[in-house]
Design a protein around this motif. Structure first.
Motif, PDB file in Angstrom:
ATOM      1  N   ALA A 117       0.809  -1.227   0.000  1.00 49.10           N
ATOM      2  CA  ALA A 117       0.000   0.000   0.000  1.00 49.10           C
ATOM      3  C   ALA A 117       0.837   1.270   0.000  1.00 49.10           C
ATOM      4  N   HIS A 118       2.029   1.227   0.525  1.00 51.62           N
ATOM      5  CA  HIS A 118       2.882   2.408   0.663  1.00 51.62           C
ATOM      6  C   HIS A 118       3.803   2.662  -0.539  1.00 51.62           C
ATOM      7  N   LEU A 119       3.752   1.813  -1.544  1.00 46.41           N
ATOM      8  CA  LEU A 119       4.752   1.870  -2.608  1.00 46.41           C
ATOM      9  C   LEU A 119       4.743   3.155  -3.420  1.00 46.41           C
ATOM     10  N   GLU A 120       3.597   3.674  -3.759  1.00 48.90           N
ATOM     11  CA  GLU A 120       3.581   4.872  -4.600  1.00 48.90           C
ATOM     12  C   GLU A 120       4.290   6.031  -3.924  1.00 48.90           C
ATOM     13  N   THR A 121       4.137   6.166  -2.622  1.00 48.62           N
ATOM     14  CA  THR A 121       4.848   7.206  -1.885  1.00 48.62           C
ATOM     15  C   THR A 121       6.327   6.866  -1.769  1.00 48.62           C
ATOM     16  N   LEU A 122       6.624   5.627  -1.449  1.00 48.59           N
ATOM     17  CA  LEU A 122       8.005   5.201  -1.249  1.00 48.59           C
ATOM     18  C   LEU A 122       8.852   5.350  -2.510  1.00 48.59           C
ATOM     19  N   LEU A 123       8.272   5.070  -3.659  1.00 48.50           N
ATOM     20  CA  LEU A 123       9.029   5.132  -4.911  1.00 48.50           C
ATOM     21  C   LEU A 123       9.660   6.499  -5.145  1.00 48.50           C
ATOM     22  N   GLY A 124       9.028   7.551  -4.673  1.00 51.02           N
ATOM     23  CA  GLY A 124       9.567   8.895  -4.838  1.00 51.02           C
ATOM     24  C   GLY A 124      10.860   9.129  -4.082  1.00 51.02           C
ATOM     25  N   TYR A 125      11.154   8.276  -3.110  1.00 48.47           N
ATOM     26  CA  TYR A 125      12.371   8.414  -2.306  1.00 48.47           C
ATOM     27  C   TYR A 125      13.508   7.508  -2.782  1.00 48.47           C
ATOM     28  N   LEU A 126      13.210   6.593  -3.678  1.00 46.85           N
ATOM     29  CA  LEU A 126      14.214   5.610  -4.096  1.00 46.85           C
ATOM     30  C   LEU A 126      14.942   6.053  -5.355  1.00 46.85           C
ATOM     31  N   ALA A 127      16.233   5.800  -5.360  1.00 47.41           N
ATOM     32  CA  ALA A 127      17.044   6.074  -6.548  1.00 47.41           C
ATOM     33  C   ALA A 127      16.727   5.031  -7.618  1.00 47.41           C
ATOM     34  N   PRO A 128      16.887   5.395  -8.887  1.00 46.54           N
ATOM     35  CA  PRO A 128      16.686   4.404  -9.938  1.00 46.54           C
ATOM     36  C   PRO A 128      17.587   3.185  -9.706  1.00 46.54           C
ATOM     37  N   GLY A 129      17.035   2.031  -9.989  1.00 48.60           N
ATOM     38  CA  GLY A 129      17.796   0.799  -9.808  1.00 48.60           C
ATOM     39  C   GLY A 129      16.873  -0.397  -9.695  1.00 48.60           C
ATOM     40  N   ARG A 130      17.476  -1.522  -9.392  1.00 49.39           N
ATOM     41  CA  ARG A 130      16.743  -2.778  -9.371  1.00 49.39           C
ATOM     42  C   ARG A 130      15.619  -2.790  -8.323  1.00 49.39           C
ATOM     43  N   THR A 131      15.921  -2.338  -7.113  1.00 52.63           N
ATOM     44  CA  THR A 131      14.911  -2.339  -6.055  1.00 52.63           C
ATOM     45  C   THR A 131      13.713  -1.497  -6.459  1.00 52.63           C
TER      46      THR A 131
END
Length: 89
Positions: free
Chosen positions: A60-74
């Motif tokens: 459920a939290h992924l759309e928000t979390l994605l904004g904090y992650l650098a491009p990459g596999r994860t």
């Protein structure tokens, strides 16, 4: 909380990367498997439906979390779950 108070990579409780890794570790099926099961979810037994719901709640939290992650596999792996999540019951 990360969204309201900001990320902190020195503390695993506030680290987007740690949360992303923990989320991936908890997922027991792939996005492709989830999508395939979701297609006919009404015909599944109750335990399989619960498993799909658990994955939906877990992501459920992924759309928000994605904004904090650098491009990459994860980030790519979690991005795949955002579209699959919409299909889950």
């Amino acid at each position: 909380m990360i969204d309201r108070l900001g990320p902190d990579d020195t503390d695993p409780d506030w680290s987007p990367d740690a949360l992303a890794a923990d989320t991936l570790d908890a997922l027991t099926i792939t996005p492709a498997q989830g999508a395939a099961l979701a297609h006919g979810w009404r015909d599944l037994d109750i335990e399989q439906i619960r498993r799909l719901r658990w994955h939906k709640n877990l992501t459920a939290h992924l759309e928000t979390l994605l904004g904090y992650l650098a491009p990459g596999r994860t980030r790519d792996q979690l991005l795949a779950w955002t579209s699959t999540r919409r299909l889950l019951p």
